[in-house]
Design a protein around this motif. Structure first.
Motif, PDB file in Angstrom:
ATOM      1  N   GLU A  20       0.835  -1.196   0.000  1.00  9.71           N
ATOM      2  CA  GLU A  20       0.000   0.000   0.000  1.00  9.71           C
ATOM      3  C   GLU A  20       0.873   1.250   0.000  1.00  9.71           C
ATOM      4  O   GLU A  20       1.994   1.240   0.515  1.00  9.71           O
ATOM      5  CB  GLU A  20      -0.965   0.023   1.190  1.00  9.71           C
ATOM      6  CG  GLU A  20      -0.319   0.278   2.527  1.00  9.71           C
ATOM      7  CD  GLU A  20      -1.353   0.401   3.652  1.00  9.71           C
ATOM      8  OE1 GLU A  20      -1.261   1.384   4.417  1.00  9.71           O
ATOM      9  OE2 GLU A  20      -2.217  -0.472   3.782  1.00  9.71           O
ATOM     10  N   GLU A  21       0.353   2.300  -0.584  1.00 14.23           N
ATOM     11  CA  GLU A  21       1.083   3.558  -0.684  1.00 14.23           C
ATOM     12  C   GLU A  21       1.054   4.295   0.661  1.00 14.23           C
ATOM     13  O   GLU A  21       0.083   4.174   1.425  1.00 14.23           O
ATOM     14  CB  GLU A  21       0.462   4.440  -1.773  1.00 14.23           C
ATOM     15  CG  GLU A  21       0.564   3.855  -3.168  1.00 14.23           C
ATOM     16  CD  GLU A  21       2.010   3.672  -3.613  1.00 14.23           C
ATOM     17  OE1 GLU A  21       2.814   4.618  -3.421  1.00 14.23           O
ATOM     18  OE2 GLU A  21       2.333   2.595  -4.140  1.00 14.23           O
ATOM     19  N   ASP A  23       0.426   7.269   1.385  1.00 17.05           N
ATOM     20  CA  ASP A  23      -0.639   8.253   1.546  1.00 17.05           C
ATOM     21  C   ASP A  23      -2.030   7.614   1.480  1.00 17.05           C
ATOM     22  O   ASP A  23      -3.029   8.306   1.252  1.00 17.05           O
ATOM     23  CB  ASP A  23      -0.523   9.351   0.492  1.00 17.05           C
ATOM     24  CG  ASP A  23      -0.791   8.844  -0.930  1.00 17.05           C
ATOM     25  OD1 ASP A  23      -0.677   7.613  -1.169  1.00 17.05           O
ATOM     26  OD2 ASP A  23      -1.123   9.672  -1.800  1.00 17.05           O
ATOM     27  N   PHE A  24      -2.119   6.303   1.693  1.00 19.42           N
ATOM     28  CA  PHE A  24      -3.393   5.589   1.586  1.00 19.42           C
ATOM     29  C   PHE A  24      -4.487   6.258   2.425  1.00 19.42           C
ATOM     30  O   PHE A  24      -5.575   6.563   1.922  1.00 19.42           O
ATOM     31  CB  PHE A  24      -3.204   4.131   2.030  1.00 19.42           C
ATOM     32  CG  PHE A  24      -4.409   3.249   1.850  1.00 19.42           C
ATOM     33  CD1 PHE A  24      -4.522   2.435   0.738  1.00 19.42           C
ATOM     34  CD2 PHE A  24      -5.424   3.223   2.800  1.00 19.42           C
ATOM     35  CE1 PHE A  24      -5.635   1.607   0.570  1.00 19.42           C
ATOM     36  CE2 PHE A  24      -6.538   2.404   2.638  1.00 19.42           C
ATOM     37  CZ  PHE A  24      -6.642   1.598   1.517  1.00 19.42           C
ATOM     38  N   THR A 244       1.885   1.048 -12.858  1.00 17.89           N
ATOM     39  CA  THR A 244       0.959   2.161 -12.648  1.00 17.89           C
ATOM     40  C   THR A 244      -0.425   1.644 -12.311  1.00 17.89           C
ATOM     41  O   THR A 244      -1.095   2.143 -11.391  1.00 17.89           O
ATOM     42  CB  THR A 244       0.890   3.041 -13.908  1.00 17.89           C
ATOM     43  OG1 THR A 244       2.189   3.561 -14.182  1.00 17.89           O
ATOM     44  CG2 THR A 244      -0.086   4.195 -13.731  1.00 17.89           C
ATOM     45  N   ARG A 247      -0.494   0.092  -8.814  1.00 18.88           N
ATOM     46  CA  ARG A 247      -0.392   1.145  -7.808  1.00 18.88           C
ATOM     47  C   ARG A 247      -1.765   1.776  -7.584  1.00 18.88           C
ATOM     48  O   ARG A 247      -2.197   1.959  -6.429  1.00 18.88           O
ATOM     49  CB  ARG A 247       0.611   2.215  -8.226  1.00 18.88           C
ATOM     50  CG  ARG A 247       0.692   3.376  -7.224  1.00 18.88           C
ATOM     51  CD  ARG A 247       1.611   4.495  -7.683  1.00 18.88           C
ATOM     52  NE  ARG A 247       1.657   5.563  -6.685  1.00 18.88           N
ATOM     53  CZ  ARG A 247       0.764   6.555  -6.607  1.00 18.88           C
ATOM     54  NH1 ARG A 247      -0.248   6.610  -7.475  1.00 18.88           N
ATOM     55  NH2 ARG A 247       0.879   7.483  -5.669  1.00 18.88           N
ATOM     56  N   THR A 248      -2.464   2.119  -8.654  1.00 16.68           N
ATOM     57  CA  THR A 248      -3.812   2.667  -8.520  1.00 16.68           C
ATOM     58  C   THR A 248      -4.717   1.691  -7.781  1.00 16.68           C
ATOM     59  O   THR A 248      -5.414   2.053  -6.818  1.00 16.68           O
ATOM     60  CB  THR A 248      -4.413   2.986  -9.901  1.00 16.68           C
ATOM     61  OG1 THR A 248      -3.714   4.086 -10.479  1.00 16.68           O
ATOM     62  CG2 THR A 248      -5.894   3.340  -9.797  1.00 16.68           C
ATOM     63  N   SER A 250      -4.103  -0.514  -5.678  1.00 23.62           N
ATOM     64  CA  SER A 250      -3.772  -0.737  -4.264  1.00 23.62           C
ATOM     65  C   SER A 250      -4.609   0.136  -3.334  1.00 23.62           C
ATOM     66  O   SER A 250      -4.858  -0.231  -2.182  1.00 23.62           O
ATOM     67  CB  SER A 250      -2.276  -0.492  -4.014  1.00 23.62           C
ATOM     68  OG  SER A 250      -1.954   0.891  -4.088  1.00 23.62           O
ATOM     69  N   TYR A 251      -5.067   1.292  -3.815  1.00 22.00           N
ATOM     70  CA  TYR A 251      -5.898   2.168  -2.985  1.00 22.00           C
ATOM     71  C   TYR A 251      -7.317   1.608  -2.805  1.00 22.00           C
ATOM     72  O   TYR A 251      -8.053   2.080  -1.936  1.00 22.00           O
ATOM     73  CB  TYR A 251      -6.003   3.561  -3.620  1.00 22.00           C
ATOM     74  CG  TYR A 251      -4.732   4.375  -3.565  1.00 22.00           C
ATOM     75  CD1 TYR A 251      -4.454   5.216  -2.480  1.00 22.00           C
ATOM     76  CD2 TYR A 251      -3.806   4.327  -4.601  1.00 22.00           C
ATOM     77  CE1 TYR A 251      -3.293   5.982  -2.434  1.00 22.00           C
ATOM     78  CE2 TYR A 251      -2.645   5.086  -4.572  1.00 22.00           C
ATOM     79  CZ  TYR A 251      -2.395   5.909  -3.481  1.00 22.00           C
ATOM     80  OH  TYR A 251      -1.244   6.662  -3.448  1.00 22.00           O
TER      81      TYR A 251
END
Length: 328
Positions: A20-21, A23-24, A244, A247-248, A250-251
């Protein structure tokens, strides 16, 4: 289809690596803050559904971007005091349908709120809510890759926000006890339920049947069925977008949302499900932070327990509110 995923003994312990990023949480806080800049503006209009034992209302409220979202609201006829409520989310492609499609929880004595899914409703049951925002990138047919190159533009950012606002819309009705709201859904609706359970504090419970929208990368690696296949097809063309895209996603991945869920939960899973593979569901279930139970349907595909699971849900709801009343 025989068993194709991990053995049940392994599934019960399966915890995939979560990516997860950083800034989740701030992403979702900012998203919901932006949505709440628009008044909820809920309208309940009496609707003639030809049902003598249930009062039915056509609902409209403001979701993501202030867009108007349709729904149904139903209560047992003659109700005068606030009731426990169930907010329902819908499976992939379907719409809110007609009120008599949603009678189980109303017949059990609960206020019932059904959220239409924006842009859907032309597969199985009709819907009435457009999605006025298009994705910024080319997409495969369906919804899984709409706006998938940027979490800000991704389709499910709007849907999950609509779903949070649906809880707020239900809670606004005087016949709903806002402290006793349970959310529920199957497949896509189960995935939406998982997201809302992470994003809305204070829910009384969550019921998630064969949830979709979880474990995206594993799903694309072990099955080729739709809707996860939409992602596979997209990446087979846009070969340079893999990181990319994930990554998207994952939110919006239930595996990342589940650790943020604290409401009591009832899950279900089907061990022969090639649409939402069992390991993707157990991967989220095992991370779910609140009290939880799971019903396992060993010989079923994505239909899961169907009417048997409906009974399980009604029994679970009855026990949930009985135990809650005893604790008060």
């Amino acid at each position: 289809m025989p068993l194709f995923d991990k053995p049940l003994s392994e599934l019960r312990e399966y915890r995939p690596e979560r990516v997860e990023e950083p800034d989740f949480d701030t992403f979702w806080e900012r998203t919901l803050d932006q949505a709440r800049e628009f008044p909820l503006d809920v309208v309940f209009e009496a609707y003639d559904a030809a049902l003598s034992l249930v009062d039915v209302y056509d609902v409209r409220y403001s979701g993501w971007g202030g867009h108007r979202i349709a729904g149904w609201f139903m209560v047992p006829s003659g109700a005068t005091e606030p009731l426990p409520a169930v907010v329902h989310y819908i499976g992939y492609g379907g719409g809110r349908g007609l009120p008599h499609d949603w009678l189980a929880t109303a017949a059990a004595g609960y206020a019932t709120f059904v959220m239409d899914t924006r842009g859907q409703g032309s597969n199985g049951s009709p819907g009435d809510t457009p999605d006025p925002v298009g994705g910024a990138n080319p997409q495969t047919p369906g919804f899984m890759t709409r706006g998938v190159l940027d979490p800000e533009d991704y389709y499910y950012r709007r849907v999950f926000t609509d779903a949070v606002r649906a809880v707020e819309a239900a809670a606004s009705h005087p016949l709903v006890d806002s402290e006793r709201i349970v959310i529920a859904g199957g497949s896509q609706g189960g995935g939406i339920t998982q997201a809302v359970a992470a994003l809305v504090p204070g829910l009384a419970g969550a019921m998630l049947d064969v949830p979709f929208l979880t474990g995206y990368r594993r799903a694309t690696e072990i099955v080729d069925t739709m809707p996860y296949g939409e992602i596979t097809k997209y990446l087979s063309i846009h070969r340079d977008h893999e990181e990319t895209v994930f990554r998207t996603l994952s939110y919006f991945d239930g595996t990342n949302l589940a650790p943020r869920c604290t409401a009591p939960a009832l899950y279900s899973v089907a061990l022969m499900d090639t649409t939402c593979p069992p390991s993707t569901i157990f991967g989220a279930y095992n991370y779910y932070a609140g009290p939880k139970e799971i019903r396992v349907w060993a010989y079923n595909k994505h239909e899961g327990g169907q009417t048997f699971q409906t009974r399980e849900r009604l029994l679970w709801l009855r026990d949930l509110f009985k135990n809650e009343a005893a604790e008060r």
